[in-house]
Design a protein around this motif. Structure first.
Motif, PDB file in Angstrom:
ATOM      1  N   ASP A  49       0.808  -1.227   0.000  1.00  9.11           N
ATOM      2  CA  ASP A  49       0.000   0.000   0.000  1.00  9.11           C
ATOM      3  C   ASP A  49       0.838   1.272   0.000  1.00  9.11           C
ATOM      4  O   ASP A  49       0.368   2.337   0.419  1.00  9.11           O
ATOM      5  CB  ASP A  49      -0.946   0.014   1.214  1.00  9.11           C
ATOM      6  N   GLU A  50       2.070   1.178  -0.473  1.00  8.49           N
ATOM      7  CA  GLU A  50       2.970   2.327  -0.372  1.00  8.49           C
ATOM      8  C   GLU A  50       2.481   3.523  -1.171  1.00  8.49           C
ATOM      9  O   GLU A  50       2.658   4.674  -0.756  1.00  8.49           O
ATOM     10  CB  GLU A  50       4.383   1.939  -0.818  1.00  8.49           C
ATOM     11  N   HIS A  53      -0.044   5.402   0.872  1.00  7.03           N
ATOM     12  CA  HIS A  53       0.590   6.100   1.992  1.00  7.03           C
ATOM     13  C   HIS A  53       1.365   7.317   1.510  1.00  7.03           C
ATOM     14  O   HIS A  53       1.370   8.362   2.176  1.00  7.03           O
ATOM     15  CB  HIS A  53       1.517   5.139   2.740  1.00  7.03           C
ATOM     16  N   ASN A 197       5.329   3.595   4.929  1.00  8.09           N
ATOM     17  CA  ASN A 197       4.269   2.797   5.534  1.00  8.09           C
ATOM     18  C   ASN A 197       4.376   2.940   7.048  1.00  8.09           C
ATOM     19  O   ASN A 197       5.447   2.669   7.615  1.00  8.09           O
ATOM     20  CB  ASN A 197       4.410   1.321   5.132  1.00  8.09           C
TER      21      ASN A 197
END
Length: 524
Positions: A49-50, A53, A197
């Motif tokens: 999910d970088e 973020h 993250n």
């Protein structure tokens, strides 16, 4: 009048508090180096999910604190960020596809500095972490800004882990807790620390908060030193609370575990110290603000995943039975859960973790075993309860890395339990050789995980080592050989320092660190 919390330190022949910041700086450098190497070795937006973020961080840094649904996708939060940051979603063209290298990435189209509207799935998180990590995007553009965000996140994570080691080194007995803490710094901890993250900061700050609370509740200190510890409690608690909503639970668990190891006489002295009450009040304020943030969030649409609508009861027992199935996420499950650590790394870190747990059960003190048991139950029950609650609405979403913060505290508690016991193993020649062997194997495991992950992104999982030399589809900055060599050197230095810290000649606790023989509390 002096109390157990304010004993005089002037006559102590050995005072480990005097060199605590030297320990901090050394630990910071040793931990930061591999995190930065992971930041360089990992393709942009390859961490979990970088992209979301990074977008959230750039948005918060520009004053977009509140999260509102994006009209293009009501499950995402709206964000106005530079085009180069919004393009982050396009940089992970290889996610979930280990047969595709990072060479598929294409440059951003258009002016990278233009402000555009996009969405992020990180809108529900507290803005504090993102407000710091997003700062580089205000002064740097393009890919350098993304690398700078990773580096800043690594600095935060490394600083928290350095605080943990600094505090543990000040304990009257710290041999086995230092070894246990080193085992807890798995490749996944370093990898997350070098990514955009909050999971990395969550793990590190949990360890730092636990260590600081144990030291504060266990050993006497001068008034000045007590204020320092109180400040670190507030900072590490605030850092932990800034990561994920479940961090509120982590803080409560950590406080409870630290109280198990508390020295009653020291605690009795602390209740009369202003520093203690200021720390309690500040932590309460930060916790209250965190709760208010989550209660005031806008409503976002949900994207159901696998098993949505299944029975919560069945999901609970399924998760309990699958507890060990998530252990690879504690050691190394990189990328978008598509790049596991090699078997060697999984085996040696599993061996190290199991060894620490077994040693705590065999030689730990009674109260230490109580803390270890409690944290072990947390490792089993929290994922099961959380997943049972979520299964009806969003399905199966659990990953092993979500429990890294508690694993860090569990292994530290194991080390404390062993050091706290009169039955703890003594440093014989054979035991020293065992620890050396373990540290060497763990260091090799770190390097193997690093190279294996590089191979996946350079030549895919189907490519061999020779292809990394002859025909890579992607190369990290400065080249993979240089990064690997520096990482090998960094983890070797870390292993050497861990051994020296654990088996340094003087183990006698005196002065303000002698919690075994505290001064009687005096009347105010």
């Amino acid at each position: 009048m002096k109390t157990a919390a304010t004993s005089d330190t002037s006559s102590a022949p050995l005072d480990r508090t005097g060199r605590r910041w030297r320990v901090f700086v050394t630990s910071f450098v040793v931990v930061l180096a591999p995190m930065l190497l992971w930041a360089l070795a990992s393709p942009m937006m390859s961490a979990p999910d970088e992209a979301s973020h990074a977008i959230r961080a750039a948005a918060v840094a520009r004053g977009q604190i509140a999260s509102v649904p994006w009209d293009q996708d009501l499950s995402l939060a709206r964000a106005e960020v530079p085009r180069s940051v919004a393009h982050a979603h396009e940089l992970s063209c290889y996610k979930f596809r280990p047969d595709i290298s990072a060479g598929c990435v294409r440059p951003v189209e258009g002016d990278p500095t233009d402000i555009v509207v996009t969405g992020t799935s990180a809108g529900l998180n507290s803005p504090a972490y993102y407000a710091i990590v997003g700062l580089p995007t205000l002064v740097i553009d393009g890919t350098p800004a993304l690398y700078a965000m990773r580096a800043l996140s690594a600095v935060l994570s490394a600083a928290a882990l350095a605080v943990m080691f600094m505090q543990l080194m000040q304990l009257p007995r710290s041999r086995w807790v230092i070894v246990a803490a080193a085992v807890a710094v798995t490749p996944m901890v370093l990898y997350l620390g070098g990514s955009i993250n909050p999971n990395g900061v969550e793990v590190a700050s949990a360890g730092a908060l636990f260590a600081t609370l144990v030291l504060t509740l266990r050993t006497p200190a001068s008034r000045r030193l007590l204020w320092e510890r109180a400040a670190l409690v507030v900072v590490t608690a605030a850092a932990l609370l800034s990561t994920r909503s479940i961090s509120l639970l982590w803080v409560l668990i950590i406080v409870g575990a630290a109280l198990v190891f508390a020295n009653p006489r020291v605690v009795a002295g602390l209740v009369r110290q202003p520093a203690a009450w200021v720390a309690i009040g500040a932590c309460g304020l930060v916790s209250g603000l965190t709760v208010a943030w989550y209660l005031g969030l806008a409503t976002f649409a949900e994207h159901p995943t696998a098993n949505t609508g299944s029975s919560p009861t069945i999901e609970f027992f399924t998760m309990v039975l699958r507890t060990l199935d998530f252990s690879d996420g504690l050691i190394g499950f990189f990328g978008w859960t598509d790049t596991p650590s090699p078997s060697f790394s999984i085996i040696v870190f599993s061996f190290g973790i199991v060894t620490v747990l077994v040693a705590a059960v065999a030689w730990g003190s009674r109260r230490g075993k109580f803390a270890v048991l409690g944290l072990a139950l947390v490792m089993v029950l929290v994922p099961a309860i959380t997943q049972a609650i979520l299964i009806s609405s969003i399905g199966s979403i659990w990953q092993g890395r979500y429990m890294l913060a508690m694993m860090m505290c569990l292994l530290v508690a194991c080390g404390l339990a062993i050091d706290d016991s009169d039955q703890r193993p003594q440093p014989s020649a054979g035991l020293k050789r065992f620890v050396i062997t373990l540290l060497v194997l763990l260091s090799i495991g770190q390097v193997f995980s690093f190279v294996s992950t590089l191979r996946r992104y350079m030549v895919t999982v189907n490519g061999g080592i020779e292809a990394m030399f002859l025909a890579p589809s992607w190369q990290p900055p400065v080249g993979w050989l240089i990064l690997t060599a520096v990482l090998a050197a960094a983890v070797t230095v870390g292993a050497q320092l861990t051994y020296r810290a654990a088996f340094r000649e003087s183990r006698t606790a005196v002065g303000p660190l002698d919690a075994a023989r505290p001064e009687p509390a005096a009347a105010a």
